[in-house]
Scaffold this motif. Structure first.
Motif, PDB file in Angstrom:
ATOM      1  N   ARG A 318       0.803  -1.228   0.000  1.00 58.99           N
ATOM      2  CA  ARG A 318       0.000   0.000   0.000  1.00 58.99           C
ATOM      3  C   ARG A 318       0.838   1.281   0.000  1.00 58.99           C
ATOM      4  O   ARG A 318       0.381   2.337   0.432  1.00 58.99           O
ATOM      5  CB  ARG A 318      -0.979   0.001   1.173  1.00 58.99           C
ATOM      6  CG  ARG A 318      -2.137  -0.937   0.970  1.00 58.99           C
ATOM      7  CD  ARG A 318      -3.019  -1.028   2.169  1.00 58.99           C
ATOM      8  NE  ARG A 318      -2.472  -1.952   3.158  1.00 58.99           N
ATOM      9  CZ  ARG A 318      -3.113  -2.334   4.254  1.00 58.99           C
ATOM     10  NH1 ARG A 318      -4.300  -1.851   4.523  1.00 58.99           N
ATOM     11  NH2 ARG A 318      -2.574  -3.183   5.101  1.00 58.99           N
ATOM     12  N   LYS A 319       2.048   1.195  -0.509  1.00 59.64           N
ATOM     13  CA  LYS A 319       2.905   2.374  -0.604  1.00 59.64           C
ATOM     14  C   LYS A 319       2.536   3.157  -1.867  1.00 59.64           C
ATOM     15  O   LYS A 319       2.570   2.617  -2.972  1.00 59.64           O
ATOM     16  CB  LYS A 319       4.381   1.954  -0.669  1.00 59.64           C
ATOM     17  CG  LYS A 319       5.339   3.136  -0.725  1.00 59.64           C
ATOM     18  CD  LYS A 319       6.784   2.650  -0.771  1.00 59.64           C
ATOM     19  CE  LYS A 319       7.753   3.830  -0.850  1.00 59.64           C
ATOM     20  NZ  LYS A 319       9.164   3.369  -0.899  1.00 59.64           N
ATOM     21  N   PRO A 320       2.167   4.435  -1.745  1.00 56.74           N
ATOM     22  CA  PRO A 320       1.747   5.213  -2.927  1.00 56.74           C
ATOM     23  C   PRO A 320       2.929   5.574  -3.825  1.00 56.74           C
ATOM     24  O   PRO A 320       4.060   5.742  -3.377  1.00 56.74           O
ATOM     25  CB  PRO A 320       1.101   6.457  -2.312  1.00 56.74           C
ATOM     26  CG  PRO A 320       1.732   6.594  -0.966  1.00 56.74           C
ATOM     27  CD  PRO A 320       2.048   5.207  -0.493  1.00 56.74           C
ATOM     28  N   PHE A 321       2.642   5.687  -5.105  1.00 53.80           N
ATOM     29  CA  PHE A 321       3.632   6.155  -6.079  1.00 53.80           C
ATOM     30  C   PHE A 321       2.881   6.824  -7.233  1.00 53.80           C
ATOM     31  O   PHE A 321       1.662   6.709  -7.360  1.00 53.80           O
ATOM     32  CB  PHE A 321       4.498   4.995  -6.595  1.00 53.80           C
ATOM     33  CG  PHE A 321       3.764   4.041  -7.500  1.00 53.80           C
ATOM     34  CD1 PHE A 321       3.853   4.151  -8.882  1.00 53.80           C
ATOM     35  CD2 PHE A 321       2.977   3.017  -6.968  1.00 53.80           C
ATOM     36  CE1 PHE A 321       3.176   3.274  -9.720  1.00 53.80           C
ATOM     37  CE2 PHE A 321       2.304   2.134  -7.792  1.00 53.80           C
ATOM     38  CZ  PHE A 321       2.398   2.258  -9.174  1.00 53.80           C
ATOM     39  N   LYS A 322       3.626   7.536  -8.072  1.00 57.30           N
ATOM     40  CA  LYS A 322       3.035   8.247  -9.208  1.00 57.30           C
ATOM     41  C   LYS A 322       3.212   7.404 -10.474  1.00 57.30           C
ATOM     42  O   LYS A 322       4.333   7.172 -10.923  1.00 57.30           O
ATOM     43  CB  LYS A 322       3.704   9.613  -9.406  1.00 57.30           C
ATOM     44  CG  LYS A 322       3.430  10.610  -8.290  1.00 57.30           C
ATOM     45  CD  LYS A 322       2.006  11.143  -8.383  1.00 57.30           C
ATOM     46  CE  LYS A 322       1.778  12.257  -7.357  1.00 57.30           C
ATOM     47  NZ  LYS A 322       0.406  12.810  -7.437  1.00 57.30           N
ATOM     48  N   ILE A 323       2.097   6.954 -11.036  1.00 57.43           N
ATOM     49  CA  ILE A 323       2.161   6.182 -12.273  1.00 57.43           C
ATOM     50  C   ILE A 323       2.264   7.152 -13.443  1.00 57.43           C
ATOM     51  O   ILE A 323       1.723   8.261 -13.406  1.00 57.43           O
ATOM     52  CB  ILE A 323       0.915   5.273 -12.422  1.00 57.43           C
ATOM     53  CG1 ILE A 323       1.172   4.197 -13.475  1.00 57.43           C
ATOM     54  CG2 ILE A 323      -0.321   6.077 -12.792  1.00 57.43           C
ATOM     55  CD1 ILE A 323       0.083   3.147 -13.540  1.00 57.43           C
ATOM     56  N   GLU A 373       8.953   0.468  -8.748  1.00 52.31           N
ATOM     57  CA  GLU A 373       7.621   0.736  -8.197  1.00 52.31           C
ATOM     58  C   GLU A 373       6.576  -0.239  -8.726  1.00 52.31           C
ATOM     59  O   GLU A 373       5.549  -0.480  -8.090  1.00 52.31           O
ATOM     60  CB  GLU A 373       7.205   2.167  -8.540  1.00 52.31           C
ATOM     61  CG  GLU A 373       8.118   3.220  -7.947  1.00 52.31           C
ATOM     62  CD  GLU A 373       7.884   4.595  -8.552  1.00 52.31           C
ATOM     63  OE1 GLU A 373       8.147   5.601  -7.850  1.00 52.31           O
ATOM     64  OE2 GLU A 373       7.456   4.675  -9.720  1.00 52.31           O
ATOM     65  N   MET A 374       6.841  -0.768  -9.919  1.00 47.43           N
ATOM     66  CA  MET A 374       5.934  -1.720 -10.550  1.00 47.43           C
ATOM     67  C   MET A 374       6.736  -2.900 -11.084  1.00 47.43           C
ATOM     68  O   MET A 374       7.963  -2.900 -11.057  1.00 47.43           O
ATOM     69  CB  MET A 374       5.162  -1.055 -11.710  1.00 47.43           C
ATOM     70  CG  MET A 374       4.139  -0.029 -11.288  1.00 47.43           C
ATOM     71  SD  MET A 374       3.327   0.749 -12.735  1.00 47.43           S
ATOM     72  CE  MET A 374       2.612  -0.691 -13.560  1.00 47.43           C
TER      73      MET A 374
END
Length: 460
Positions: A318-323, A373-374
């Motif tokens: 559940r760590k946010p990142f910018k796609i 991140e992905m």
């Protein structure tokens, strides 16, 4: 005693693959003998050619969904898949240097080669459709569970494979009497023994919690196994048949059915995954540069605004990142608040539809993959607000974040477009299956299915 023949879904797919290769090689050999084409003959000198041809055939047959059993049971869909598979197999085989023979001097042989493959597959698949539509392939089964479980299992099994025939069920909860609205026959173990023999039943599917079992039922199931009957857990049967998880029945046994630590703690698998992500993302970015001039011109004319689109998503744990994506919607797409994308969404521009269908809008995400991140393969990353909303409605939804989100995944290539809660629930079944079963072989299946998704323009 009634007799029946039945192949499990996985066995049927293997069976189709084996016979596909056999009929194609046999057909080419017969054509070679008939027309004296040494180029077609399958012998010791050409064994490597045969292996390469079989590989190409199975690869393109998978991409063009010849092993999708729903399509394989319909003649029109089968013919379309056969023609596409034949064309690509012949083209790649004939033009592959070093591994396959040089082009024949008589160009008509190329036509004969292609026609032979198509005719062999058409004849065999027509026989398959005719035979497997027969009731002779029904599979009689017996269920163990309470009436609610039995009705639910019956509906699910018949939906996945209409050849399943539920003869009856042994009720494990005699305290709760529910009207028999589905016509299921309730049996006692002593009565069930006679039914097993009379109806040629070979498999017993257990759907009840073992807490509901009494000693007599345990003893009876043990005696059935000793006599050679297959006793299987419904969840395992459902997973094998659908490649997804039955959310509605796992209940309190959730953690017993999800060995998450297996792949998460496998250091070799994690290393392979990361190396594959880096290599694939570098290749993807290189290919993306080739299409960049087209995208720049299309964005200038059709989108008229910023080229890139940044949006917050939830990553692993559940760590946010910018796609990062190429923008495919109008600039004020969320002027009225955040909302799920839909099919035929009015906010998508004309050029944006092309970007989505071709999957070109996804190429900037290779940057997210390089950053860690992905991943190439995993559940699609969702926005925090939507994850919270869906988690309140759908049990175990947040479990998707136990692994890195992916550019493609099992839910993307198998599930529906996520418009309704039921669609998201169905996609969660596939996401949880991937998390539970992920492996190199499943990753390869997803890559091949992704190619098929792109070929048939099923972009989501």
């Amino acid at each position: 005693m009634a007799t029946s023949i039945h192949f499990e879904i996985s066995e049927r797919k293997i069976f189709l693959r084996i016979i596909d290769v056999f009929v194609v090689l046999a057909g080419l050999h017969c054509t070679g003998l008939l027309f004296n084409f040494d180029y077609f003959l399958i012998n010791e000198q050409h064994w490597l050619w045969s292996l390469i041809l079989a590989f190409y055939l199975l690869l393109f047959a998978t991409i063009f969904e010849l092993y999708n059993l729903n399509r394989a049971s319909r003649i029109n869909a089968t013919l379309r898949s056969i023609f596409s598979t034949t064309a690509m197999t012949s083209l790649v085989y004939l033009l592959t240097p070093f591994f396959t023979p040089q082009l024949p001097q008589n160009r008509l042989q190329i036509l004969y080669f292609t026609i032979t493959i198509a005719i062999a597959l058409i004849i065999w698949r027509a026989l398959y459709i005719k035979l497997f539509a027969s009731s002779r392939f029904n599979k009689n089964i017996l269920l163990v569970g309470n009436r609610v479980e039995a009705e639910r299992m019956t509906a699910s099994l018949k939906q996945v494979d209409p050849h399943f025939n539920v003869i009856g069920f042994i009720n494990t909860d005699l305290k709760v009497r529910i009207p028999n609205e589905k016509g299921l026959r309730e049996l006692h173990p002593k009565m069930a023994q006679r039914i097993l023999v009379r109806n040629g039943i070979k498999e017993i599917i257990v759907g009840a919690d073992t807490d509901d079992f009494n000693k007599d039922l345990y003893d009876w199931l043990l005696s059935c196994m000793e006599k050679g009957y297959h006793v299987r857990d419904y969840i395992m049967v459902y997973e094998d048949m659908t490649d997804s998880v039955p959310l509605e029945v796992i209940g309190r046994d959730f953690y017993r059915h999800f060995p998450f630590s297996r792949s998460n703690q496998n250091q070799l698998y994690r290393l392979y995954h990361r190396v594959f992500d880096i290599i694939a993302s570098l290749i993807g970015l290189t290919i993306g540069l080739v299409f960049l001039p087209l995208i720049l011109i299309g964005n200038l004319i059709g989108n008229r605004g910023p080229l890139f689109y940044f949006q917050e998503r939830l990553g692993k744990n559940r760590k946010p990142f910018k796609i990062i994506k190429y923008r495919s919607m109008v600039t004020n797409a969320e002027a009225q608040g955040a909302q799920f994308a839909q099919k035929n969404d009015a906010r998508i521009t004309a050029f944006g539809k092309f970007l989505r269908k071709s999957r070109l809008d996804e190429f900037p995400q290779f940057i997210n993959i390089l950053k860690g991140e992905m991943s190439i393969i995993g559940p699609r990353p969702e926005r925090p607000m939507f994850t919270q909303q869906l988690a309140e409605k759908i049990p175990y939804y947040e479990t998707r974040t136990m692994v890195k989100p992916g550019l493609t995944g099992w839910a993307q290539v198998r599930g529906k477009y996520g418009e309704t809660d039921d669609d998201h629930r169905e996609k969660l079944r596939y996401d949880l299956y991937y998390i539970k079963k992920r492996s190199v072989s499943l990753d390869l299946r997803i890559i091949v299915k992704t190619l098929s998704t792109i070929v048939f323009f099923k972009g989501q």
